[in-house]
Design a protein around this motif. Structure first.
Motif, mmCIF file in Angstrom:
data_model
loop_
_atom_site.group_PDB
_atom_site.id
_atom_site.type_symbol
_atom_site.label_atom_id
_atom_site.label_comp_id
_atom_site.label_asym_id
_atom_site.label_seq_id
_atom_site.Cartn_x
_atom_site.Cartn_y
_atom_site.Cartn_z
ATOM 1 N N GLY A 255 0.824 -1.189 0.000
ATOM 2 C CA GLY A 255 0.000 0.000 0.000
ATOM 3 C C GLY A 255 0.862 1.244 0.000
ATOM 4 O O GLY A 255 2.082 1.184 -0.045
ATOM 5 N N GLU A 256 0.208 2.392 0.078
ATOM 6 C CA GLU A 256 0.932 3.656 0.057
ATOM 7 C C GLU A 256 1.644 3.843 1.391
ATOM 8 O O GLU A 256 1.144 3.473 2.441
ATOM 9 N N ASP A 257 2.836 4.449 1.334
ATOM 10 C CA ASP A 257 3.618 4.635 2.533
ATOM 11 C C ASP A 257 4.379 5.945 2.423
ATOM 12 O O ASP A 257 4.864 6.302 1.337
ATOM 13 N N VAL A 258 4.472 6.650 3.549
ATOM 14 C CA VAL A 258 5.239 7.888 3.621
ATOM 15 C C VAL A 258 6.150 7.789 4.834
ATOM 16 O O VAL A 258 5.683 7.494 5.935
ATOM 17 N N GLU A 259 7.449 8.011 4.618
ATOM 18 C CA GLU A 259 8.430 7.857 5.692
ATOM 19 C C GLU A 259 9.126 9.174 5.980
ATOM 20 O O GLU A 259 9.478 9.926 5.064
ATOM 21 N N GLN A 260 9.316 9.429 7.260
ATOM 22 C CA GLN A 260 10.065 10.616 7.710
ATOM 23 C C GLN A 260 10.932 10.217 8.887
ATOM 24 O O GLN A 260 10.561 9.315 9.645
ATOM 25 N N SER A 261 12.049 10.908 9.074
ATOM 26 C CA SER A 261 12.803 10.735 10.295
ATOM 27 C C SER A 261 12.007 11.385 11.426
ATOM 28 O O SER A 261 11.244 12.326 11.206
ATOM 29 N N LEU A 262 12.176 10.871 12.636
ATOM 30 C CA LEU A 262 11.302 11.275 13.737
ATOM 31 C C LEU A 262 11.740 12.569 14.426
ATOM 32 O O LEU A 262 10.904 13.287 14.976
ATOM 33 N N PHE A 263 13.060 12.834 14.432
ATOM 34 C CA PHE A 263 13.558 13.981 15.194
ATOM 35 C C PHE A 263 14.590 14.761 14.387
ATOM 36 O O PHE A 263 15.336 14.202 13.600
ATOM 37 N N LEU A 264 14.616 16.074 14.632
ATOM 38 C CA LEU A 264 15.633 16.950 14.059
ATOM 39 C C LEU A 264 15.870 18.076 15.048
ATOM 40 O O LEU A 264 14.915 18.680 15.556
ATOM 41 N N SER A 265 17.138 18.354 15.307
ATOM 42 C CA SER A 265 17.489 19.424 16.235
ATOM 43 C C SER A 265 18.420 20.384 15.518
ATOM 44 O O SER A 265 19.405 19.957 14.910
ATOM 45 N N VAL A 266 18.103 21.673 15.564
ATOM 46 C CA VAL A 266 18.945 22.678 14.909
ATOM 47 C C VAL A 266 19.107 23.886 15.832
ATOM 48 O O VAL A 266 18.304 24.097 16.751
ATOM 49 N N ARG A 267 20.123 24.681 15.545
ATOM 50 C CA ARG A 267 20.347 25.907 16.311
ATOM 51 C C ARG A 267 19.588 27.056 15.658
ATOM 52 O O ARG A 267 19.461 27.128 14.436
ATOM 53 N N GLU A 268 19.117 27.942 16.497
ATOM 54 C CA GLU A 268 18.401 29.118 16.019
ATOM 55 C C GLU A 268 19.262 29.875 15.014
ATOM 56 O O GLU A 268 20.461 30.074 15.232
ATOM 57 N N GLY A 269 18.659 30.250 13.886
ATOM 58 C CA GLY A 269 19.383 30.980 12.849
ATOM 59 C C GLY A 269 19.923 30.088 11.745
ATOM 60 O O GLY A 269 20.193 30.566 10.635
ATOM 61 N N ASP A 270 20.077 28.782 12.051
ATOM 62 C CA ASP A 270 20.528 27.840 11.008
ATOM 63 C C ASP A 270 19.358 27.455 10.114
ATOM 64 O O ASP A 270 18.199 27.759 10.400
ATOM 65 N N SER A 271 19.672 26.736 9.046
ATOM 66 C CA SER A 271 18.621 26.177 8.183
ATOM 67 C C SER A 271 18.261 24.783 8.666
ATOM 68 O O SER A 271 19.124 24.032 9.139
ATOM 69 N N SER A 272 16.983 24.456 8.543
ATOM 70 C CA SER A 272 16.506 23.106 8.863
ATOM 71 C C SER A 272 16.108 22.428 7.570
ATOM 72 O O SER A 272 15.505 23.070 6.703
ATOM 73 N N VAL A 273 16.427 21.160 7.450
ATOM 74 C CA VAL A 273 15.976 20.389 6.292
ATOM 75 C C VAL A 273 15.283 19.130 6.794
ATOM 76 O O VAL A 273 15.893 18.297 7.472
ATOM 77 N N ILE A 274 14.009 19.014 6.478
ATOM 78 C CA ILE A 274 13.215 17.847 6.873
ATOM 79 C C ILE A 274 12.943 17.029 5.626
ATOM 80 O O ILE A 274 12.471 17.566 4.613
ATOM 81 N N ASN A 275 13.262 15.749 5.704
ATOM 82 C CA ASN A 275 13.162 14.878 4.542
ATOM 83 C C ASN A 275 11.985 13.909 4.636
ATOM 84 O O ASN A 275 11.558 13.532 5.739
#
Lengths: 114, 114
Positions: free
Chosen positions: B1-21
């Motif tokens: 069936g259809e499936d969507v996967e993501q990593s569960l956690f991401l930690s970044v510092r204020e002012g940096d860029s975040s990339v969520i996959n």
């Protein structure tokens, strides 16, 4: 504010009981979707209505039913409640039934079964 | 069936860029969405992209889509503490005529360190 209104915000009830969750879509939206969010299953699609008619069913239990009324508001009825039904129930609406029409979500109803 | 996967956690510092996959499996997916959920709140639509596009930019948000690899990413520039939330990737495809319910990933919890 998404424009989608869900009531009540919280519901606490006991096993075996029946509850009704209510959703008012954004003004002009004809489609209403119901989703369940739980810790173990994540966000799961339950059912969709378009202009009063059922359009699609997802992982909805037979104990659950829904309808959309002529004024386009929708109700989700949950009966013979079990502990595992405790979850956050979201309603979403979109303008039509076509693709590319984003769904806008309400703030949800948190259901707790004791 | 259809499936969507993501990593569960991401930690970044204020002012940096975040990339969520996010990766998805349904090759017939037509639209892909990013929603944000803050504690105790509903799902807020952030942005969405049609499957024949490679990129979409909206202020601090950039969505990249690699349809060949079925990979979607959300980049948040100049990440702020107010961006701390759970981000959900979702896809829609025509399950049946007139029905475009969303399939969600489990969500990525973004924590922004001051």
């Amino acid at each position: 504010d998404s424009g989608v209104t869900q009531t009540p915000k919280h519901l606490i009830t006991a096993t075996g009981q029946r509850v009704t969750l209510r959703c008012s879509p954004r003004s002009g939206d004809l489609s209403v979707y119901w989703y369940q969010q739980s810790l173990d299953q994540g966000l799961q699609f339950l059912i969709q209505y378009y202009n009063g008619e059922e359009r699609a069913k997802g992982n909805i239990l037979e104990r659950f039913s829904a309808q959309q009324f002529p004024d386009l508001h929708s109700e989700l009825n949950l009966s013979s409640l079990e502990l595992g039904d405790s979850a956050l129930y979201f309603c979403a609406s979109s303008s039509g039934q076509g693709d590319g029409q984003p769904q806008h979500f309400g703030d949800g109803t948190r259901l707790s079964i004791l | 069936g259809e499936d969507v996967e993501q990593s569960l956690f991401l930690s970044v510092r204020e002012g940096d860029s975040s990339v969520i996959n996010c990766t998805y499996t349904d090759s017939s997916s037509t639209y892909l969405y990013w929603y944000k959920q803050e504690p105790g709140a509903g799902l807020q639509l952030l942005t969405y992209i049609f499957s024949n596009m490679d990129m979409k930019q909206d202020q601090r948000l950039t969505v990249l889509l690699n349809k060949k690899d079925k990979h979607l990413s959300l980049r948040i520039a100049d990440t702020q503490t107010g961006d701390s939330a759970i981000y959900f990737c979702a896809e829609s495809s025509p399950r049946r005529a007139g029905s475009y319910q969303l399939t969600f990933g489990k969500g990525t919890k973004l924590s922004v360190i001051p």
